[in-house]
Write an enzyme that holds these catalytic residues in place. Structure first.
Site, short mmCIF file in Angstrom:
data_model
loop_
_atom_site.label_atom_id
_atom_site.label_comp_id
_atom_site.label_asym_id
_atom_site.label_seq_id
_atom_site.Cartn_x
_atom_site.Cartn_y
_atom_site.Cartn_z
NE ARG A 1 -12.82 -5.03 9.95
CZ ARG A 1 -13.82 -5.75 10.40
NH1 ARG A 1 -13.34 -6.80 9.54
NH2 ARG A 1 -14.42 -5.66 11.37
CE1 TYR B 1 -9.67 15.76 -6.53
CE2 TYR B 1 -10.73 14.59 -5.15
CZ TYR B 1 -9.93 14.56 -5.87
OH TYR B 1 -9.53 13.70 -6.08
CG ASP C 1 -7.74 18.23 1.17
OD1 ASP C 1 -7.29 18.05 1.38
OD2 ASP C 1 -8.30 17.72 0.30
#
Length: 408
Positions: free
Chosen positions: A73, A127, A199
């Site tokens: 992980r 978004y 973003d």
């Protein structure tokens, strides 16, 4: 994963990262010799369990550290390579974390810099899933979200309150493509000790190096232009030094992990992103200019055009444009727009963008806006211009517009 550090024996020896141009960074980034060996691309390392020679070795590796195997992980060279390559595209960045989607990247980045009781200033053109996260989980978590006009610029200073801890930007904005004064907003935020998140999916750091513009955390939906082939879900957050450790800790606590196969595909896509973006840009500009001349089209929303809100900031800050823009049809409604989109031959109908195929999507921005509302002359369509011949796409759109019933 992806802390900025190049092997002195790796590709590009003798030339500093700062001297390398963006196209070279796309090709050479993350390709350390100890990760690639004798092959060109870092191999796919699939792993959950990492084996140690002794208990002492296992305990010595207990603290997660980028570039050191501990548990699947926490990454392998496949993920580290992609993360480092993305970091190298952002001068001034400390490192990059990978996430299983763009939305996951946005969510973890916000949680990393916010606490219950804080206020978040969120751009109104954001978004839609980001807005849903703010109005849902963040609200339940005790964070207040206040939306602001994307064209506020340095006027953001008047909106900052005692509890404001972060400002989120998206430039150009989703659906309507307003370009923000990112350096101006970030300068105000930095004076106040407030985190800034952007973003940057539309431009990528290839067209807009966000960290150099003052952003603290630059977010990408690598699903789109980084991958470029519509077959990978992936996100990334690249951070400056003050936020890097917090980002890493938050990501690990939430168990965020990217499969090595997806990281490999995204890294492969990254190598050709510059070439693809130039073609997306050229074709999109040609088609957008043609659309502006059509009598059935009321407006074209493209940051490279002077009449797009915030165009002056695009001209000042960006190295180019990507292939995504919108246009407003003259008159008509939902049914007429649906028939227009349904009739296109070379445009797929579907979410996302950034792949090699062109897409057309009916969009209704006023349904997801609360500050900047404008009445449109007709229904809106968002186009992603892919890598087909632009003349074929123009012919397809031309046939659809010739039959459009809205302007009659």
């Amino acid at each position: 994963m992806g802390r900025r550090s190049r092997d002195a024996e790796g590709d590009g020896a003798g030339m500093s990262e700062e001297e390398e141009r963006p196209d070279t960074k796309l090709v050479s980034g993350g390709r350390r010799k100890d990760w690639t060996g004798a092959v060109v691309n870092p191999p796919v390392w699939r792993a959950s369990t990492i084996l140690f020679d002794t208990v002492a070795d296992m305990r010595a590796a207990h603290t997660p550290q980028d570039g050191r195997l501990y548990y699947g992980r926490y990454g392998t060279p496949t993920q580290w390579s992609l993360a480092e390559a993305l970091t190298e595209l952002e001068p001034g960045a400390a490192g990059t974390r990978l996430f299983p989607s763009g939305v996951a990247a946005i969510s973890v980045a916000l949680i990393a810099v916010l606490r219950p009781g804080d206020e978040l200033l969120m751009v109104d053109s954001v978004y839609a899933p980001t807005r849903s996260f703010c109005d849902g989980l963040l609200k339940r978590w005790g964070v207040t979200t206040r939306y602001y006009d994307p064209l506020v610029g340095r006027g953001i200073a008047e909106l900052i309150g005692k509890k404001t801890r972060a400002i989120f930007l998206e430039s150009p904005g989703s659906l309507t493509f307003e370009v923000q004064d990112v350096p101006g907003i970030c300068a105000v935020a930095r004076e106040r000790g407030i985190a800034t998140l952007l973003d940057n999916t539309w431009a990528t750091p290839f067209l807009f190096p966000a960290i150099a513009a003052g952003v603290d955390l630059s977010i990408l939906a690598c699903t789109k232009y980084v991958s470029g082939h519509s077959d990978v879900m992936l996100g990334s957050v690249t951070a400056t030094e003050p936020y890097w450790r917090t980002l890493c800790e938050t990501s690990r606590v939430f168990g965020q992990h990217v499969s090595p196969d997806d990281a490999f595909l995204a890294a492969r896509g990254l190598r050709t992103m510059g070439v693809r973006l130039r073609q997306h840009e050229a074709s999109a500009l040609s088609i957008a200019a043609w659309l502006k001349r059509q009598p059935q089209v009321a407006r074209v929303l493209h940051p490279a055009f002077p009449d797009c809100p915030g165009h002056e900031f695009w001209a000042r800050d960006f190295r180019g444009a990507s292939g995504l823009f919108s246009f407003v049809l003259k008159g008509g409604g939902e049914a007429e727009r649906a028939r227009f989109v349904d009739g296109l031959r070379h445009f797929g109908i579907g979410y996302s963008w950034g792949g090699f195929e062109s897409l057309a999507l009916p969009v209704d921005p006023q349904r997801v806006r609360s500050v900047r509302r404008e009445e449109e002359e007709g229904p809106m369509v968002r186009l992603h211009i892919g890598l087909e011949d632009p003349d074929d796409l123009i012919a397809d759109l031309g046939a659809g517009l010739a039959a459009y019933e809205g302007a009659a």
